[in-house]
Design a protein around this motif. Structure first.
Motif, PDB file in Angstrom:
ATOM      1  N   GLU A  25       0.827  -1.205   0.000  1.00 49.52           N
ATOM      2  CA  GLU A  25       0.000   0.000   0.000  1.00 49.52           C
ATOM      3  C   GLU A  25       0.862   1.257   0.000  1.00 49.52           C
ATOM      4  OE1 GLU A  25      -3.692   2.023   2.525  1.00 49.52           O
ATOM      5  OE2 GLU A  25      -2.808   0.122   3.173  1.00 49.52           O
ATOM      6  N   GLY A  26       1.939   1.229   0.809  1.00 51.07           N
ATOM      7  CA  GLY A  26       2.824   2.387   0.853  1.00 51.07           C
ATOM      8  C   GLY A  26       3.513   2.641  -0.472  1.00 51.07           C
ATOM      9  N   ASN A  27       3.986   1.578  -1.122  1.00 49.79           N
ATOM     10  CA  ASN A  27       4.652   1.732  -2.408  1.00 49.79           C
ATOM     11  C   ASN A  27       3.683   2.062  -3.533  1.00 49.79           C
ATOM     12  OD1 ASN A  27       7.157   1.296  -1.318  1.00 49.79           O
ATOM     13  ND2 ASN A  27       7.250  -0.875  -1.872  1.00 49.79           N
ATOM     14  N   ALA A  28       2.414   1.694  -3.361  1.00 51.04           N
ATOM     15  CA  ALA A  28       1.412   2.013  -4.378  1.00 51.04           C
ATOM     16  C   ALA A  28       1.277   3.519  -4.554  1.00 51.04           C
ATOM     17  CB  ALA A  28       0.066   1.409  -4.007  1.00 51.04           C
ATOM     18  N   LYS A  29       1.527   4.261  -3.490  1.00 52.68           N
ATOM     19  CA  LYS A  29       1.451   5.721  -3.586  1.00 52.68           C
ATOM     20  C   LYS A  29       2.532   6.255  -4.513  1.00 52.68           C
ATOM     21  CE  LYS A  29       0.507   9.664  -0.622  1.00 52.68           C
ATOM     22  NZ  LYS A  29       0.292  10.115   0.773  1.00 52.68           N
ATOM     23  N   LEU A  30       3.721   5.682  -4.438  1.00 52.09           N
ATOM     24  CA  LEU A  30       4.811   6.087  -5.324  1.00 52.09           C
ATOM     25  C   LEU A  30       4.485   5.718  -6.770  1.00 52.09           C
ATOM     26  CD1 LEU A  30       7.933   4.925  -3.246  1.00 52.09           C
ATOM     27  CD2 LEU A  30       6.646   7.058  -3.069  1.00 52.09           C
ATOM     28  N   VAL A  31       3.958   4.520  -6.941  1.00 55.04           N
ATOM     29  CA  VAL A  31       3.608   4.039  -8.280  1.00 55.04           C
ATOM     30  C   VAL A  31       2.529   4.937  -8.893  1.00 55.04           C
ATOM     31  CG1 VAL A  31       2.575   2.127  -9.573  1.00 55.04           C
ATOM     32  CG2 VAL A  31       4.247   1.653  -7.767  1.00 55.04           C
ATOM     33  N   ALA A  32       1.508   5.249  -8.104  1.00 57.02           N
ATOM     34  CA  ALA A  32       0.411   6.084  -8.603  1.00 57.02           C
ATOM     35  C   ALA A  32       0.922   7.464  -9.019  1.00 57.02           C
ATOM     36  CB  ALA A  32      -0.667   6.217  -7.534  1.00 57.02           C
ATOM     37  N   PHE A  33       1.788   8.052  -8.199  1.00 56.24           N
ATOM     38  CA  PHE A  33       2.301   9.376  -8.520  1.00 56.24           C
ATOM     39  C   PHE A  33       3.124   9.345  -9.808  1.00 56.24           C
ATOM     40  CE2 PHE A  33       5.113  13.047  -8.239  1.00 56.24           C
ATOM     41  CZ  PHE A  33       4.237  14.045  -7.834  1.00 56.24           C
TER      42      PHE A  33
ATOM     43  N   LYS B 154       2.092  -0.975 -17.036  1.00 59.59           N
ATOM     44  CA  LYS B 154       0.715  -1.474 -17.058  1.00 59.59           C
ATOM     45  C   LYS B 154       0.392  -2.207 -15.759  1.00 59.59           C
ATOM     46  CE  LYS B 154      -2.430  -3.457 -20.454  1.00 59.59           C
ATOM     47  NZ  LYS B 154      -2.509  -4.119 -21.775  1.00 59.59           N
ATOM     48  N   ALA B 155       1.353  -3.001 -15.277  1.00 53.36           N
ATOM     49  CA  ALA B 155       1.137  -3.702 -14.006  1.00 53.36           C
ATOM     50  C   ALA B 155       1.006  -2.710 -12.860  1.00 53.36           C
ATOM     51  CB  ALA B 155       2.300  -4.659 -13.734  1.00 53.36           C
ATOM     52  N   GLY B 156       1.789  -1.628 -12.922  1.00 49.34           N
ATOM     53  CA  GLY B 156       1.708  -0.606 -11.887  1.00 49.34           C
ATOM     54  C   GLY B 156       0.362   0.080 -11.860  1.00 49.34           C
ATOM     55  N   ILE B 157      -0.210   0.306 -13.031  1.00 54.36           N
ATOM     56  CA  ILE B 157      -1.542   0.912 -13.099  1.00 54.36           C
ATOM     57  C   ILE B 157      -2.565   0.011 -12.417  1.00 54.36           C
ATOM     58  CG2 ILE B 157      -3.427   1.529 -14.653  1.00 54.36           C
ATOM     59  CD1 ILE B 157      -1.377   2.612 -16.581  1.00 54.36           C
ATOM     60  N   GLY B 158      -2.494  -1.291 -12.711  1.00 59.90           N
ATOM     61  CA  GLY B 158      -3.431  -2.218 -12.074  1.00 59.90           C
ATOM     62  C   GLY B 158      -3.288  -2.223 -10.570  1.00 59.90           C
ATOM     63  N   ALA B 159      -2.032  -2.183 -10.071  1.00 54.75           N
ATOM     64  CA  ALA B 159      -1.795  -2.178  -8.630  1.00 54.75           C
ATOM     65  C   ALA B 159      -2.324  -0.902  -7.997  1.00 54.75           C
ATOM     66  CB  ALA B 159      -0.301  -2.336  -8.349  1.00 54.75           C
ATOM     67  N   ALA B 160      -2.075   0.247  -8.641  1.00 53.78           N
ATOM     68  CA  ALA B 160      -2.544   1.521  -8.098  1.00 53.78           C
ATOM     69  C   ALA B 160      -4.067   1.572  -8.048  1.00 53.78           C
ATOM     70  CB  ALA B 160      -1.995   2.675  -8.936  1.00 53.78           C
TER      71      ALA B 160
ATOM     72  N   SER C 236      -6.001  -0.963  -7.657  1.00 58.18           N
ATOM     73  CA  SER C 236      -6.462  -1.873  -6.602  1.00 58.18           C
ATOM     74  C   SER C 236      -6.364  -1.252  -5.223  1.00 58.18           C
ATOM     75  CB  SER C 236      -5.669  -3.188  -6.646  1.00 58.18           C
ATOM     76  OG  SER C 236      -4.323  -2.983  -6.235  1.00 58.18           O
ATOM     77  N   TYR C 237      -5.524  -0.221  -5.076  1.00 56.65           N
ATOM     78  CA  TYR C 237      -5.416   0.495  -3.802  1.00 56.65           C
ATOM     79  C   TYR C 237      -6.255   1.770  -3.783  1.00 56.65           C
ATOM     80  CZ  TYR C 237      -1.717  -2.540  -2.011  1.00 56.65           C
ATOM     81  OH  TYR C 237      -1.003  -3.623  -1.544  1.00 56.65           O
ATOM     82  N   GLY C 238      -7.101   1.949  -4.789  1.00 56.96           N
ATOM     83  CA  GLY C 238      -8.052   3.047  -4.770  1.00 56.96           C
ATOM     84  C   GLY C 238      -7.622   4.315  -5.474  1.00 56.96           C
ATOM     85  N   TYR C 239      -6.477   4.311  -6.163  1.00 56.33           N
ATOM     86  CA  TYR C 239      -6.042   5.500  -6.878  1.00 56.33           C
ATOM     87  C   TYR C 239      -6.708   5.558  -8.254  1.00 56.33           C
ATOM     88  CZ  TYR C 239      -2.417   5.978  -3.334  1.00 56.33           C
ATOM     89  OH  TYR C 239      -1.751   6.121  -2.137  1.00 56.33           O
ATOM     90  N   ASN C 240      -7.166   6.731  -8.631  1.00 57.31           N
ATOM     91  CA  ASN C 240      -7.793   6.913  -9.940  1.00 57.31           C
ATOM     92  C   ASN C 240      -6.697   7.085 -10.986  1.00 57.31           C
ATOM     93  OD1 ASN C 240      -9.177   7.669 -12.232  1.00 57.31           O
ATOM     94  ND2 ASN C 240     -10.444   9.205 -11.222  1.00 57.31           N
ATOM     95  N   MET C 241      -6.529   6.082 -11.828  1.00 56.68           N
ATOM     96  CA  MET C 241      -5.460   6.096 -12.821  1.00 56.68           C
ATOM     97  C   MET C 241      -6.010   6.246 -14.248  1.00 56.68           C
ATOM     98  SD  MET C 241      -3.148   5.948 -10.649  1.00 56.68           S
ATOM     99  CE  MET C 241      -1.752   5.991 -11.755  1.00 56.68           C
ATOM    100  N   GLU C 242      -7.169   6.868 -14.353  1.00 58.39           N
ATOM    101  CA  GLU C 242      -7.822   7.013 -15.659  1.00 58.39           C
ATOM    102  C   GLU C 242      -6.921   7.725 -16.667  1.00 58.39           C
ATOM    103  OE1 GLU C 242     -11.981   8.854 -17.526  1.00 58.39           O
ATOM    104  OE2 GLU C 242     -11.479   9.143 -15.407  1.00 58.39           O
ATOM    105  N   HIS C 243      -6.142   8.708 -16.193  1.00 57.58           N
ATOM    106  CA  HIS C 243      -5.284   9.473 -17.103  1.00 57.58           C
ATOM    107  C   HIS C 243      -3.805   9.171 -16.899  1.00 57.58           C
ATOM    108  CE1 HIS C 243      -8.783  12.596 -16.990  1.00 57.58           C
ATOM    109  NE2 HIS C 243      -9.042  11.581 -17.799  1.00 57.58           N
ATOM    110  N   ALA C 244      -3.511   8.015 -16.329  1.00 58.71           N
ATOM    111  CA  ALA C 244      -2.111   7.656 -16.086  1.00 58.71           C
ATOM    112  C   ALA C 244      -1.366   7.504 -17.414  1.00 58.71           C
ATOM    113  CB  ALA C 244      -2.032   6.353 -15.303  1.00 58.71           C
TER     114      ALA C 244
END
Length: 362
Positions: free
Chosen positions: A41-49, A114-120, A122-130
């Motif tokens: 979950e903590g690393n998902a924040k880095l991935v999402a950003f 692409k895998a990072g988008i899926g992970a982000a 799954s943790y609730g980050y909106n990655m529509e425009h990633a």
């Protein structure tokens, strides 16, 4: 010059596109990960950003959250840049991010996979425009880097702008990148181009004036709340003025970043901040056109309340003040426009040189 497909240390993705549900995407990608490794979950924040602001560096990512207390280090402080780089190396091995080292500045830039988008997701980050870093212009990488840097400082629990701007840490969903704004603007642009072909007005400024008027009427009719204006009419984040005779105002002006602070808005006056990240000086004429556009925009204040230029050195700020005074715009005197230095996480000013030295690594 765009980043080539083989410029990063592993294969780039041609496009970032979700073709399946994030949960299924994450499960499928998990089969290819090293045993026992996953994105926390903590690393998902880095991935999402990294997906929201491709081209970011490790310093920006190190400012996004405080570290947890351990027997080796206290909690409630930003992690070190070195420690963040170790986390990023692990995430890269798992397949959540990719990187590219700029040969000119020797800065390492990060993007999402692409895998990072899926992970982000799954943790609730909106990655529509990633977006990935594939295809980004090398010449503009530094600009992307510092836009991400400022965005990270707005989001950081360290509250980098609590004193200078009176802004407390901002949630990811309220950091609107240039791509977010273009996604909303581009359909309008195509619509106006079609109108022009039919002999109708293709003036974005006129379209924008009309939408502002209709939005105000919708609020008066209790069909829309002021706090939801940007969510309902996101294309308004792109500035534009009707191109009447002798106007200096720009037909279209795309900010580098928008900070949505309208959650508590109750009147026609917005609370949002328009952000420009300026690494080099433009001409007098270019800035005069921008300031004329900002002056009119911030006077009615339905979309933005104020604007901030983040710069390196003093040249841009000095020139903006001269033009503001010569044009009689009064933006600095009214507090509607301010200029702040781009600083490292330790508060020292960034110095743009050949290698772009990163300070505050301890």
């Amino acid at each position: 010059m765009a980043i080539p497909q083989n410029a990063v240390e592993h294969q780039q993705l041609p496009e970032v596109e979700i073709t399946d549900s994030p949960e299924n995407e994450t499960k499928r990608e998990a089969k290819n990960r090293p045993s026992g490794q996953y994105i926390t979950e903590g690393n998902a924040k880095l991935v999402a950003f990294a997906g929201l602001f491709p081209g970011c560096d490790s310093e920006a990512l190190s400012m996004l959250s405080n570290r947890q207390e351990t027997r080796f280090a206290p909690g409630g402080e930003l992690p070190s840049i070195k420690g963040t780089e170790q986390r990023l190396a692990k995430i890269e091995r798992i397949g959540g991010i990719e990187k590219f080292k700029n040969p000119a500045t020797r800065t390492t830039h990060y993007g999402i996979t692409k895998a990072g988008i899926g992970a982000a997701w799954s943790y609730g980050y909106n990655m529509e425009h990633a977006a990935s870093i594939t295809g980004l212009s090398i010449e503009r990488l530094n600009h992307y880097r510092f836009i991400a840097h400022i965005a990270a400082q707005f989001a950081s629990p360290a509250g980098f702008f609590s004193e200078s701007l009176g802004v407390e840490p901002v949630a990811f969903e309220n950091l609107l990148s240039e791509k977010d704004m273009r996604v909303s603007y581009d359909p309008v642009k195509r619509q106006l181009e079609e109108r022009k072909k039919k002999g109708q007005s293709g003036d974005f400024g006129r379209w924008r004036e009309s939408v502002l008027k209709s939005a105000s009427q919708a609020v008066q009719a209790n069909k829309l709340d002021w706090e939801n204006l940007i969510q309902a009419r996101p294309a308004l984040l792109t500035l534009g003025a009707p191109q009447r005779e002798d106007t200096k105002r720009k037909l279209v002006h795309q900010p580098d970043l928008a900070i949505n602070l309208d959650s508590q808005r109750t009147s026609s006056r917005a609370k949002n901040i328009l952000v420009e990240v300026e690494l080099s000086k433009k001409s007098w004429e270019a800035y005069d056109s921008i300031l004329a556009t900002l002056s009119a925009e911030l006077k009615h204040g339905m979309v933005y309340d104020r604007a901030v230029y983040f710069t390196i050195g003093t040249q841009v700020g000095t020139l903006l003040r001269k033009i503001d005074n010569a044009g009689g715009y009064g933006l600095f005197a009214s507090g509607k426009l301010s200029v702040l230095p781009i600083t490292h996480r330790d508060g020292t000013p960034v110095e743009l040189n050949r290698r772009v030295i990163v300070k505050g690594t301890k």
